[in-house]
Write an enzyme that holds these catalytic residues in place. Structure first.
Site, PDB file in Angstrom:
ATOM      1  N   LEU A  82      21.983  25.372 -29.075  1.00 29.69           N
ATOM      2  CA  LEU A  82      21.545  26.414 -28.607  1.00 29.69           C
ATOM      3  C   LEU A  82      20.464  27.087 -29.484  1.00 29.69           C
ATOM      4  O   LEU A  82      19.784  27.997 -29.474  1.00 29.69           O
ATOM      5  CB  LEU A  82      22.323  27.471 -28.172  1.00 29.69           C
ATOM      6  CG  LEU A  82      23.295  27.347 -27.208  1.00 29.69           C
ATOM      7  CD1 LEU A  82      23.989  28.334 -26.740  1.00 29.69           C
ATOM      8  CD2 LEU A  82      22.803  26.551 -25.807  1.00 29.69           C
ATOM      9  N   GLY A  83      19.939  26.115 -30.551  1.00 30.87           N
ATOM     10  CA  GLY A  83      19.139  26.730 -31.693  1.00 30.87           C
ATOM     11  C   GLY A  83      19.845  26.954 -33.021  1.00 30.87           C
ATOM     12  O   GLY A  83      19.452  26.040 -33.867  1.00 30.87           O
ATOM     13  N   GLY A  84      20.704  27.734 -33.171  1.00 35.03           N
ATOM     14  CA  GLY A  84      21.410  27.898 -34.272  1.00 35.03           C
ATOM     15  C   GLY A  84      20.228  28.206 -35.583  1.00 35.03           C
ATOM     16  O   GLY A  84      19.275  28.852 -35.117  1.00 35.03           O
ATOM     17  N   TYR A 102      37.931  27.554 -38.868  1.00 32.84           N
ATOM     18  CA  TYR A 102      37.380  28.625 -38.307  1.00 32.84           C
ATOM     19  C   TYR A 102      38.256  30.120 -38.287  1.00 32.84           C
ATOM     20  O   TYR A 102      39.058  30.341 -37.345  1.00 32.84           O
ATOM     21  CB  TYR A 102      37.103  28.280 -36.636  1.00 32.84           C
ATOM     22  CG  TYR A 102      36.057  27.302 -36.347  1.00 32.84           C
ATOM     23  CD1 TYR A 102      35.264  26.867 -37.347  1.00 32.84           C
ATOM     24  CD2 TYR A 102      35.976  26.536 -35.231  1.00 32.84           C
ATOM     25  CE1 TYR A 102      34.493  26.120 -37.197  1.00 32.84           C
ATOM     26  CE2 TYR A 102      35.170  25.726 -34.911  1.00 32.84           C
ATOM     27  CZ  TYR A 102      34.367  25.151 -35.948  1.00 32.84           C
ATOM     28  OH  TYR A 102      33.460  24.126 -35.553  1.00 32.84           O
ATOM     29  N   LEU A 159      14.461  29.883 -29.980  1.00 31.07           N
ATOM     30  CA  LEU A 159      14.584  29.658 -28.739  1.00 31.07           C
ATOM     31  C   LEU A 159      13.453  30.461 -28.057  1.00 31.07           C
ATOM     32  O   LEU A 159      13.270  30.280 -26.775  1.00 31.07           O
ATOM     33  CB  LEU A 159      15.896  30.322 -27.849  1.00 31.07           C
ATOM     34  CG  LEU A 159      17.017  29.416 -28.472  1.00 31.07           C
ATOM     35  CD1 LEU A 159      18.365  29.875 -28.026  1.00 31.07           C
ATOM     36  CD2 LEU A 159      16.835  28.138 -27.659  1.00 31.07           C
ATOM     37  N   PHE A 174      25.072  23.598 -32.836  1.00 36.14           N
ATOM     38  CA  PHE A 174      23.623  24.183 -32.964  1.00 36.14           C
ATOM     39  C   PHE A 174      22.660  23.714 -31.622  1.00 36.14           C
ATOM     40  O   PHE A 174      21.613  23.523 -32.006  1.00 36.14           O
ATOM     41  CB  PHE A 174      23.004  23.876 -34.208  1.00 36.14           C
ATOM     42  CG  PHE A 174      23.601  24.708 -35.215  1.00 36.14           C
ATOM     43  CD1 PHE A 174      24.285  25.844 -35.130  1.00 36.14           C
ATOM     44  CD2 PHE A 174      23.486  24.256 -36.687  1.00 36.14           C
ATOM     45  CE1 PHE A 174      24.970  26.403 -36.238  1.00 36.14           C
ATOM     46  CE2 PHE A 174      23.956  24.783 -37.592  1.00 36.14           C
ATOM     47  CZ  PHE A 174      24.853  26.268 -37.603  1.00 36.14           C
TER      48      PHE A 174
END
Length: 290
Positions: A219-221, A65, A226, A217
């Site tokens: 939250l949707g990603g 990251y 959404l 993901f």
């Protein structure tokens, strides 16, 4: 789809011994978007410290990251939180090889996995890592390839005391079974959420075995929008945002789910952590069923 008690299980015993909150924090966005410009490490450190203040005492990170300019999630976490507060657990992932230009160029072999674990220990200034996932398939979907030799390399590091618990990420049910035949698996981290429920059966398998299921993901990603009508309707019922309902749905879906929503925004962090106060009803869950 089975339903779980709403809002009653706030922690999970990882590997049966390490208690973690079921609402933690993902560090992927702290350095900046993958392939995008770096964020201010100082501002991101403020977010990391606030996450811990709000009770996100399980942090998910990885050495791969990082953003342009070499801003790295592990460096931000170390500078922001070390010496680490009592009760904080840190999970990391190894497997994908990412060059300094940001490209995913391969997957680590057993020897490279050992080096990757030692790099995480150095970057985070730790003597042992609480949880290390073997991430397969780079950052794309699981390729279903055998993972035994690589997982066994991590199991040896656990035996040496450098890792406390092992996990697998981006895996199929068959790959999870292969890993479990080698060493205990404490957590599975796969793509899963209210808008992407393909792993329903694997969630239930993990719950039955006492294995944490940690969605990415959530939250949707890249898993969906959404703006989904059912999600909006449930959000309106609760005076919440779609993001909050997506997090709350995972917590209600199974007592084995540990959510790790990530953000580099203080406002979004506060919003995400408030999701734990949303108690979805059976009617809500039925409406959100895939």
């Amino acid at each position: 789809m089975s339903s779980a008690p709403r809002g009653t299980d706030t922690t999970f015993a990882l590997g049966g011994t390490l208690t973690v909150p079921r609402l933690g924090f993902g560090a992927m966005q702290l350095p900046g978007p993958v392939g995008g410009p770096a964020r201010s490490p100082v501002e991101s450190a403020v977010v990391a410290r606030r996450a811990v203040e709000l009770g996100a005492l399980h942090i998910d990170t990885a050495a791969f990251y990082f953003s342009a300019g070499g801003v790295r999630a592990n460096d931000i976490l170390r500078r922001a939180l070390h010496p680490y507060p009592e009760g904080l657990s840190i999970a990391t992932k190894v497997g994908p090889i990412r060059n300094e230009d940001g490209e995913m160029v391969g997957e680590a072999d057993p020897g490279q996995l050992r080096a990757a674990v030692r790099q995480n220990l150095k970057d985070l200034d730790l003597d042992a890592l609480d949880l290390v996932y073997l991430r397969v398939g780079r950052l794309s979907g699981s390729n279903g390839a055998p993972l035994g030799d690589r997982f066994a390399a991590l199991a040896r590091l656990r035996d040496e005391g450098l890792i406390r618990h092992l996990g697998v990420s981006n895996v199929t049910g068959a790959q999870l079974a292969e890993a479990r035949a080698i060493a205990p698996v404490a957590a599975v981290q796969n793509r899963y959420g209210v808008l992407d429920q393909d792993d329903d059966a694997l969630v239930d398998t993990c719950a039955a075995a006492g294995i944490a299921f940690v969605p990415f993901f959530a939250l949707g990603g890249s898993g969906g929008s959404l703006s989904d009508a059912a999600l909006r309707k449930v959000a309106e019922r609760h005076g919440a945002t779609a993001h909050q309902v997506a997090i709350a749905w995972g917590l209600a879906r199974s007592p084995a789910v540990v959510q790790i929503p990530g953000t580099a925004s203080l406002a979004h962090l506060e919003e995400n952590m408030a999701s734990a106060r949303i108690s979805l009803t059976e009617e809500d869950m039925a409406l959100l069923a895939a």
